[in-house]
Design a protein around this motif. Structure first.
Motif, mmCIF file in Angstrom:
data_model
loop_
_atom_site.group_PDB
_atom_site.id
_atom_site.type_symbol
_atom_site.label_atom_id
_atom_site.label_comp_id
_atom_site.label_asym_id
_atom_site.label_seq_id
_atom_site.Cartn_x
_atom_site.Cartn_y
_atom_site.Cartn_z
ATOM 1 N N SER A 201 0.860 -1.005 -0.084
ATOM 2 C CA SER A 201 0.139 -0.003 -0.035
ATOM 3 C C SER A 201 0.880 1.318 0.085
ATOM 4 C CB SER A 201 -0.961 0.085 1.188
ATOM 5 O OG SER A 201 -1.630 -0.996 1.344
ATOM 6 N N ALA A 202 1.896 1.208 0.939
ATOM 7 C CA ALA A 202 2.562 2.434 1.056
ATOM 8 C C ALA A 202 3.349 2.760 -0.191
ATOM 9 C CB ALA A 202 3.934 2.397 2.122
ATOM 10 N N CYS A 203 3.811 1.679 -1.178
ATOM 11 C CA CYS A 203 4.588 2.002 -2.180
ATOM 12 C C CYS A 203 3.631 2.355 -3.443
ATOM 13 C CB CYS A 203 5.725 0.718 -2.347
ATOM 14 S SG CYS A 203 6.955 0.630 -1.282
ATOM 15 N N LEU A 204 2.451 2.018 -3.393
ATOM 16 C CA LEU A 204 1.676 2.197 -4.474
ATOM 17 C C LEU A 204 1.171 3.636 -4.165
ATOM 18 C CD1 LEU A 204 -0.323 -1.076 -4.367
ATOM 19 C CD2 LEU A 204 0.636 -0.200 -6.301
ATOM 20 N N ILE A 205 0.892 3.962 -3.024
ATOM 21 C CA ILE A 205 0.612 5.471 -2.622
ATOM 22 C C ILE A 205 1.927 6.381 -3.066
ATOM 23 C CG2 ILE A 205 0.014 7.014 -0.835
ATOM 24 C CD1 ILE A 205 -1.510 4.618 0.639
ATOM 25 N N GLY A 206 2.882 5.915 -2.524
ATOM 26 C CA GLY A 206 3.949 6.633 -2.951
ATOM 27 C C GLY A 206 4.246 6.995 -4.391
ATOM 28 N N HIS A 241 19.940 -1.622 -4.348
ATOM 29 C CA HIS A 241 19.601 -1.095 -5.537
ATOM 30 C C HIS A 241 18.056 -1.643 -5.328
ATOM 31 C CE1 HIS A 241 18.517 -1.324 -9.930
ATOM 32 N NE2 HIS A 241 19.396 -0.114 -10.013
ATOM 33 N N PHE A 242 17.131 -1.127 -6.405
ATOM 34 C CA PHE A 242 15.803 -1.340 -6.548
ATOM 35 C C PHE A 242 15.773 -3.122 -6.771
ATOM 36 C CE2 PHE A 242 14.461 3.125 -7.706
ATOM 37 C CZ PHE A 242 13.800 3.298 -6.266
ATOM 38 N N ASP A 243 16.616 -3.349 -7.718
ATOM 39 C CA ASP A 243 16.483 -4.579 -8.208
ATOM 40 C C ASP A 243 16.886 -5.639 -7.019
ATOM 41 O OD1 ASP A 243 15.702 -4.029 -10.614
ATOM 42 O OD2 ASP A 243 17.533 -3.949 -11.576
ATOM 43 N N GLU A 244 18.006 -5.278 -6.285
ATOM 44 C CA GLU A 244 18.525 -6.061 -5.116
ATOM 45 C C GLU A 244 17.504 -6.469 -4.151
ATOM 46 O OE1 GLU A 244 23.279 -5.206 -5.136
ATOM 47 O OE2 GLU A 244 22.079 -4.065 -4.103
ATOM 48 N N ALA A 245 16.610 -5.166 -3.951
ATOM 49 C CA ALA A 245 15.594 -5.285 -2.894
ATOM 50 C C ALA A 245 14.452 -6.220 -3.270
ATOM 51 C CB ALA A 245 15.206 -4.049 -2.573
ATOM 52 N N ALA A 246 14.108 -5.837 -4.566
ATOM 53 C CA ALA A 246 12.850 -6.696 -5.176
ATOM 54 C C ALA A 246 13.110 -8.289 -5.117
ATOM 55 C CB ALA A 246 12.541 -6.101 -6.694
ATOM 56 N N GLU A 247 14.541 -8.374 -5.456
ATOM 57 C CA GLU A 247 15.068 -10.100 -5.485
ATOM 58 C C GLU A 247 14.797 -10.472 -3.833
ATOM 59 O OE1 GLU A 247 15.685 -12.144 -7.867
ATOM 60 O OE2 GLU A 247 16.519 -10.662 -9.570
ATOM 61 N N LEU A 248 15.155 -9.790 -3.214
ATOM 62 C CA LEU A 248 15.032 -10.167 -1.842
ATOM 63 C C LEU A 248 13.970 -10.244 -1.027
ATOM 64 C CD1 LEU A 248 18.441 -8.182 -0.484
ATOM 65 C CD2 LEU A 248 18.073 -10.789 -0.287
ATOM 66 N N ALA A 249 12.950 -9.275 -1.384
ATOM 67 C CA ALA A 249 11.652 -9.307 -0.920
ATOM 68 C C ALA A 249 10.841 -10.397 -1.607
ATOM 69 C CB ALA A 249 10.881 -8.088 -1.262
ATOM 70 N N ILE A 261 8.239 -3.538 -3.695
ATOM 71 C CA ILE A 261 9.460 -2.534 -4.472
ATOM 72 C C ILE A 261 8.970 -2.111 -5.730
ATOM 73 C CG2 ILE A 261 11.776 -2.596 -5.078
ATOM 74 C CD1 ILE A 261 11.381 -2.098 -2.157
ATOM 75 N N LEU A 262 8.145 -2.991 -6.548
ATOM 76 C CA LEU A 262 8.023 -2.730 -8.146
ATOM 77 C C LEU A 262 7.320 -1.322 -8.129
ATOM 78 C CD1 LEU A 262 6.655 -6.258 -9.131
ATOM 79 C CD2 LEU A 262 8.971 -5.382 -8.736
ATOM 80 N N PRO A 263 6.202 -0.822 -7.691
ATOM 81 C CA PRO A 263 5.789 0.447 -7.828
ATOM 82 C C PRO A 263 6.829 1.549 -7.574
ATOM 83 C CG PRO A 263 4.575 -0.502 -6.274
ATOM 84 C CD PRO A 263 5.273 -1.564 -6.639
ATOM 85 N N ALA A 264 7.594 1.468 -6.514
ATOM 86 C CA ALA A 264 8.386 2.395 -6.083
ATOM 87 C C ALA A 264 9.624 2.464 -7.168
ATOM 88 C CB ALA A 264 9.401 2.091 -4.612
ATOM 89 N N ARG A 265 9.972 1.401 -7.853
ATOM 90 C CA ARG A 265 10.991 1.308 -8.633
ATOM 91 C C ARG A 265 10.460 1.857 -9.841
ATOM 92 N NH1 ARG A 265 13.470 -4.541 -10.754
ATOM 93 N NH2 ARG A 265 11.029 -4.751 -11.126
ATOM 94 N N TYR A 266 9.196 1.723 -10.304
ATOM 95 C CA TYR A 266 8.512 2.099 -11.644
ATOM 96 C C TYR A 266 8.713 3.603 -11.614
ATOM 97 C CZ TYR A 266 4.117 3.664 -14.041
ATOM 98 O OH TYR A 266 3.429 4.423 -14.623
ATOM 99 N N ALA A 267 8.382 4.242 -10.351
ATOM 100 C CA ALA A 267 8.202 5.627 -10.091
ATOM 101 C C ALA A 267 9.533 6.298 -9.606
ATOM 102 C CB ALA A 267 7.054 6.115 -8.877
ATOM 103 N N ASN A 268 10.504 5.530 -9.546
ATOM 104 C CA ASN A 268 12.064 5.819 -9.247
ATOM 105 C C ASN A 268 12.025 6.548 -7.908
ATOM 106 O OD1 ASN A 268 14.794 5.902 -9.151
ATOM 107 N ND2 ASN A 268 14.747 7.853 -10.604
ATOM 108 N N ILE A 269 10.993 6.075 -6.657
ATOM 109 C CA ILE A 269 11.039 6.733 -5.441
ATOM 110 C C ILE A 269 11.932 6.199 -4.418
ATOM 111 C CG2 ILE A 269 9.284 7.666 -3.317
ATOM 112 C CD1 ILE A 269 7.282 7.786 -5.867
ATOM 113 N N PRO A 270 12.821 6.494 -3.894
ATOM 114 C CA PRO A 270 13.671 5.895 -2.829
ATOM 115 C C PRO A 270 12.931 5.430 -1.776
ATOM 116 C CG PRO A 270 14.474 8.052 -2.969
ATOM 117 C CD PRO A 270 13.341 8.078 -3.841
#
Ligand code: ADP
Ligand code: ASP
Ligand code: MG
Length: 437
Positions: A201-206, A241-249, A261-270
């Motif tokens: 939810s948080a990453c989608l809202i971000g 990196h977003f990709d590292e975090a996405a793999e770990l999650a 992590i996917l929506p945050a990576r898509y919108a490039n939001i830390p």
């Protein structure tokens, strides 16, 4: 503007609510996403379980003890009679609705309504407490903007439009509070983003609001280099990196929902992972900046099934893999790992709902064997193929562990290994020792 998400332990008691209130009022204009108080969603799952098995008494007992717990929180958290009354009326209404559900025919629609109550209660209590403290706060109902599509995936376009309209309508508040986890689906029913979904939810809202940063506040000082529940002496990784975090999650690091992590990576939001119990600790920053030459962390995903299709014919002839993949597509079952040889292909799945149908269909193409109770262990970091030596380090850690599959080269960020679930702990410990000393 930032999005700050607080997990269940961060709002686990009246005292924790007050500490979170202090943290979130330090800055203005942010959106705060709350999970249910810790233990609540588990109790709601338990209530639904009783109702599925027609144990109305069990359901009523759990409802009564949860109600008593929330009454205690109200009395400890709030002091002014009007806010106590307001919170009591709301919480009593929730528990009345839960009791009513025990009298109805029960199914998955009712289950999802029950599961939504935890986040509704935590956000109402926090908003009431903040109002009591004189904060200019607005509660944004997630059920009015958080939506999934016909495939059950978040509908980012709809979320963007609905949330921005709502924020425009409610503009002028100093702080916004909303529920994590809960949403409406394409059939206009109450639904959720699966367990741990408040991070999502948080990453989608971000992403929907173009936030400057998404902060996930939890009970540990960032993402650790191995699972701290299993391995001793793990340490926090300061940057991913977003990709590292996405793999770990995705591969089991419980601190993050698998796909958040996917929506945050898509919108490039830390994304910053922070510790509510130690707010000054640096935590973990996740962004688009790569680090070279470092292995960052290890994670493990349980309940994996490996399927091997073996044929004496030219198995990997043109079109064979397409036919195999089509079978998994027919049953909407995602494949996690895949390894091929000239005579066979092995792949893994974690959704086993259609396992027997998939195996039946695959038998058209060869001999099929299945290994249950497997576990994917994923080593993540800068794994660019031109760097030498890290594969041998990883394999060296596994010299006394039977490895069923190895997958490397699919991305620059990971090596995945398939081992038996019973070897998971030994694998994680050995990798920690070899890779991180
Ligand atoms: P929240 O309720 O705040 O969402 P979670 O329980 O979902 O918190 O996630 C935090 C927990 O994740 C930690 O307490 C820790 O036990 C567990 N965890 C598992 N793997 C990791 C990891 N690699 N790094 C940090 N925490 C992890
Ligand atoms: N309350 C939900 C759960 O326990 C969502 C979350 O905590 O993220 O799964
Ligand atoms: Mg969580």
């Amino acid at each position: 503007m930032k999005v700050l998400k607080f997990g269940g332990t961060s709002v686990g008691s009246a005292k924790r609510f007050q500490e979170v209130a202090r943290l979130i009022t330090a800055e203005k204009q942010n959106i705060v996403v709350l999970s249910a108080m810790s233990g609540t969603t588990n109790s709601l799952v338990e209530i639904a379980g009783y109702l599925y098995s027609r144990n109305q008494d069990g359901a009523r007992d759990t409802i009564a003890s949860l109600h008593a717990k929330y009454n205690g929180v109200i009395n400890e958290l709030l002091t002014q009679p009007e806010s106590v009354k307001k919170a009591q009326t709301y919480i009593d209404g929730i528990f009345k609705a839960l009791s009513e559900i025990t009298k109805e025919p029960f199914g998955d629609i009712q289950e999802r309504i029950i599961l939504s109550k935890g986040e509704l209660m935590s956000t109402f209590l926090m908003t009431t407490y903040l109002e009591e403290q004189g904060v200019n706060v607005k509660l944004l109902p997630a059920l009015s903007f958080m939506r999934t599509d016909a495939q059950g995936e978040p509908d980012l376009e709809a979320i963007k439009v609905l949330l921005n309209q709502l924020l425009e309508k409610e503009k002028g508040a100093d702080l916004y509070i909303t529920q994590g986890y809960i949403c409406m689906n394409a059939r206009d029913e109450v639904d959720n983003l699966k367990r741990g979904g408040s991070d999502y939810s948080a990453c989608l809202i971000g992403a929907a609001t173009g936030a400057d940063e998404i902060q996930i506040w939890t009970d540990i000082d960032g993402l650790h280099n191995n699972d701290p529940r299993v391995v001793e002496k793990t340490s926090a990784v300061r940057h991913l990196h977003f990709d590292e975090a996405a793999e770990l999650a995705y591969f089991g690091a419980k601190i993050l929902h698998p796909t958040c992590i996917l929506p945050a990576r898509y919108a490039n939001i830390p994304v910053r992972l922070l510790n509510t119990l130690e707010p000054e600790a640096p935590g973990t920053l996740i962004d688009s900046v790569p680090d070279t030459g470092v292995i960052k962390a290890v994670a493990a995903k349980d309940n994996i099934v490996a399927i091997k299709i073996k044929s004496s014919r030219m198995l990997l002839a043109h079109g064979f893999l397409r036919k195999v993949f089509e079978i998994f597509e027919t049953y909407r079952t995602p494949i996690d790992m895949i390894c091929t040889s000239e005579v066979g292909v092995s792949l893994t799945i974690d959704d086993t709902r259609y396992l027997s149908e998939i195996v039946h269909d695959l038998k058209k193409y060869g001999t099929v064997s299945v290994d249950l109770d497997m576990c994917i262990v994923c080593v993540v970091g800068d794994m660019d193929w031109a760097n030498c030596g890290f594969e041998s380090k990883v394999m060296n850690a596994l010299k006394s562990i039977p490895v069923r599959m190895v997958s490397y080269g699919g991305s620059n960020y990971n090596i995945s290994l398939l081992v038996r679930e019973e070897d998971k702990v030994a694998t994680l410990r050995s990798l920690s020792q070899t890779l991180f000393g």
